[in-house]
Design an enzyme around this catalytic site. Structure first.
Site, PDB file in Angstrom:
ATOM      1  N   CYS A 109      -6.235  -7.592  -6.143  1.00  0.00           N
ATOM      2  CA  CYS A 109      -4.782  -7.410  -6.119  1.00  0.00           C
ATOM      3  C   CYS A 109      -4.361  -6.331  -5.131  1.00  0.00           C
ATOM      4  O   CYS A 109      -3.214  -5.905  -5.118  1.00  0.00           O
ATOM      5  CB  CYS A 109      -4.249  -7.080  -7.515  1.00  0.00           C
ATOM      6  SG  CYS A 109      -4.953  -5.598  -8.266  1.00  0.00           S
ATOM      7  N   HIS A 148       9.041   4.385   0.409  1.00  0.00           N
ATOM      8  CA  HIS A 148      10.179   3.594  -0.048  1.00  0.00           C
ATOM      9  C   HIS A 148      10.686   2.623   1.008  1.00  0.00           C
ATOM     10  O   HIS A 148      11.047   1.489   0.693  1.00  0.00           O
ATOM     11  CB  HIS A 148      11.304   4.533  -0.481  1.00  0.00           C
ATOM     12  CG  HIS A 148      11.088   5.109  -1.847  1.00  0.00           C
ATOM     13  ND1 HIS A 148      11.667   6.286  -2.250  1.00  0.00           N
ATOM     14  CD2 HIS A 148      10.362   4.667  -2.886  1.00  0.00           C
ATOM     15  CE1 HIS A 148      11.299   6.539  -3.502  1.00  0.00           C
ATOM     16  NE2 HIS A 148      10.516   5.577  -3.899  1.00  0.00           N
TER      17      HIS A 148
END
Length: 563
Positions: A486, A187
């Site tokens: 990607c 995070h």
């Protein structure tokens, strides 16, 4: 020089501001009310109130934030509101256990479970302990732990940072973030990337740095250098100046001789699409829309209507530009209450991504229906691809289901080595493929991508991984179909040249990485890119591969981008 795992390509120099851990509170510390020990009933009420206040406070932060920051904070708020965590703590309190000991016991039990599960759940241990520290502080009337008040622009250094701490930073005074723990997909790294902050995680010895000491933080190199000399400072200043100059070029991606390479952005929400569109970074579209963000932290999957609204918002935000949507990639490091399979000993090799169609076919059917509805509502055709395809038959079945639902352009992710090796057969079934180089490296090198200490094995320059990328790109050239990348390797200005030399037609990355990649492409011809690809694949190691390509790069690119 301290070494870690860098996030992004930015760098900064500034004084250290250490985030000290929450003060140690003895496990037998009792709640005191009006000078006397609190009763069990009073302690129960205080703990319950503290959980509610922490959850409400985190949710208020989430409501005031946007995009990924808001999603991360909301997830932490839900953890604070979790019935199991709260109920088990209160049960121990009711049995006469002191509040801190009760909370420590329950949190440690959950933390052990999360760490053993690995992946996404292991990343949530920091959030869990942050909730614990905040609840203890509320119960005992102590100040909330967190980032110190910053008196000047500083480099924030911590053993680890909870999302709530990261999101609460005064961005006008944060130059960079350094942590001893965490990983590039944690995070803290995600939020730092969204905020455009230089970040290096898994830096051993970071918390030994003294407050106020000047350090140079280089996200591109993954280094933290105390007392940087004038030469290093000047090099980073040149890079900053170059980045400012590069950001003014927003023309479509192309090599020096005009070979077109679409430069796209990765997003997780419709709000991210709006930011990309408004950023002026020159993104030619979206190369990866991670739809699982819509599903995370829910006990039931979103409805067709909810999904269609989100997909349509992203399509509208991009104004008709290309948007590649990845269907739900649940499982492994992204467990979900309604999708995670029980008793999986190795979730990364289990029922994840497209494989969920076996036990839960309605998840994919609902998502395809929502995408078709968004396509009809906006008049824009999304490019829709499935993750974790393993065989040509799976590609065929997904394409048939998508087209039957009304989705016009269908592709698959190349993350499993078997698909790269049989790319010709896969491309015969679909309209395009996109290489997820993070997972492709994980499965090729048999290395958990969340294990920071094994980052060298997951290096995008590993020749074995490059061989699989080349095999896929070659099949795309032969079939005349697009092959995109990607994964993280697309954002490396040097690796971008190699990918183009192999035949990759589009590169998708964080919007902040676009200027440097665009600049690098413009300074090299396609013929040079082909030579670089051959040099990389001829190398014996990742280090040798990068060095071989660097030697072939134009001097202005080496100097300007500090590659």
């Amino acid at each position: 020089m301290l070494h870690g795992v860098g996030v992004g390509r930015r760098a900064a120099v500034g004084p250290v501001a250490q985030v000290r851990p929450a003060p140690a509170v003895p496990g037998d510390a009792a709640l005191v009310v009006e000078g006397r020990p609190a009763t069990v009933e009073e302690t129960h009420a205080a703990v319950e109130r503290a959980f509610a206040e922490v959850a409400d406070g985190l949710q208020a932060q989430a409501d005031a934030a946007t995009g990924t920051v808001a999603d991360v904070l909301a997830a932490t708020a839900q953890m604070a509101a979790d019935n199991a965590l709260r109920a088990q703590t209160l049960a121990r309190v009711d049995a006469g256990e002191p509040p801190v000991a009760a909370l420590d016991g329950v949190v440690q039990m959950f933390a052990t479970m999360f760490e053993q599960a690995g992946g996404y759940l292991a990343e949530r241990v920091t959030d869990l302990r942050s909730v614990r520290d905040r609840v203890v502080a509320r119960v005992l009337g102590l100040p909330d732990p967190g980032v110190p008040r910053l008196e000047q622009p500083s480099v924030v250094v911590a053993r680890d940072l909870a999302p709530a701490d990261t999101a609460a930073l005064d961005l006008t005074k944060v130059l960079a973030i350094v942590t001893e723990l965490g990983g590039p997909t944690g995070h803290t790294a995600i939020i730092a990337g969204q905020l455009g902050l230089p970040c290096v995680v898994r830096v051993g010895g970071a918390t030994d740095l003294e407050d106020g000491v000047e350090v140079a933080v280089d996200g591109a190199a993954g280094t933290v250098t105390p007392h940087p000399d004038a030469e290093l400072r000047a090099a980073l200043e040149r890079r900053h100046a170059a980045e400012d100059l590069l950001s003014g070029d927003t023309a479509p991606g192309a090599t020096a001789d005009g070979h077109a390479v679409a430069l796209l952005a990765n997003i997780g929400t419709a709000a991210d699409a709006e930011r990309v569109a408004a950023s002026g970074a020159g993104a030619e579209g979206v190369g990866l829309f991670r739809t699982e963000v819509l599903f995370l932290e829910r006990t039931q999957p979103p409805t067709v209507e909810e999904q269609a609204e989100a997909y349509a918002a992203a399509l509208r935000a991009m104004g008709g530009r290309k948007v590649v949507v990845r269907t739900l990639d649940a499982g492994a490091d992204k467990p979900m209450a309604f999708a995670t399979q029980p008793d999986e000993e190795n979730p990364a090799l289990g029922v994840r991504g497209y494989r969920l169609v076996r036990p839960l076919p309605e998840l994919l059917a609902t998502q395809l229906a929502a995408l078709a509805r968004a396509q009809e509502a906006t008049g824009t055709t999304p490019w829709v691809m499935a993750p974790m395809i393993s065989t040509p038959d799976e590609a065929r079945d997904f394409a048939a289901a998508a087209r039957a639902a009304g989705v016009a352009t269908v592709g698959v992710m190349v993350e499993v080595p078997a698909v790269a090796l049989r790319a010709r057969d896969v491309l015969a079934e679909v309209d395009f493929v996109s290489l997820g180089t993070n997972d492709l490296a994980q499965y090729t090198m048999a290395t958990d991508r969340l294990r920071g200490e094994l980052a060298d094995l997951l290096d995008a320059w590993q020749p074995a991984v490059l061989d699989l990328v080349a095999a896929t790109a070659s099949a795309g050239v032969e079939a005349g179909k697009p092959v995109g990348v990607c994964g993280e390797s697309a954002s490396d200005p040097l690796m971008a040249l190699v990918l183009v030399g192999m035949g990759v037609t589009s590169l998708s990355m964080a919007a902040g990485a676009l200027p440097a990649v665009r600049y690098s492409l413009r300074r090299h011809t396609r013929e040079q890119c082909v030579a670089m690809a051959a040099a990389a694949r001829a190398a014996r190691s990742a280090t040798d591969a990068r060095a071989a390509v660097l030697a072939l790069a134009e001097p202005e690119v080496r100097d300007t981008l500090a590659l």
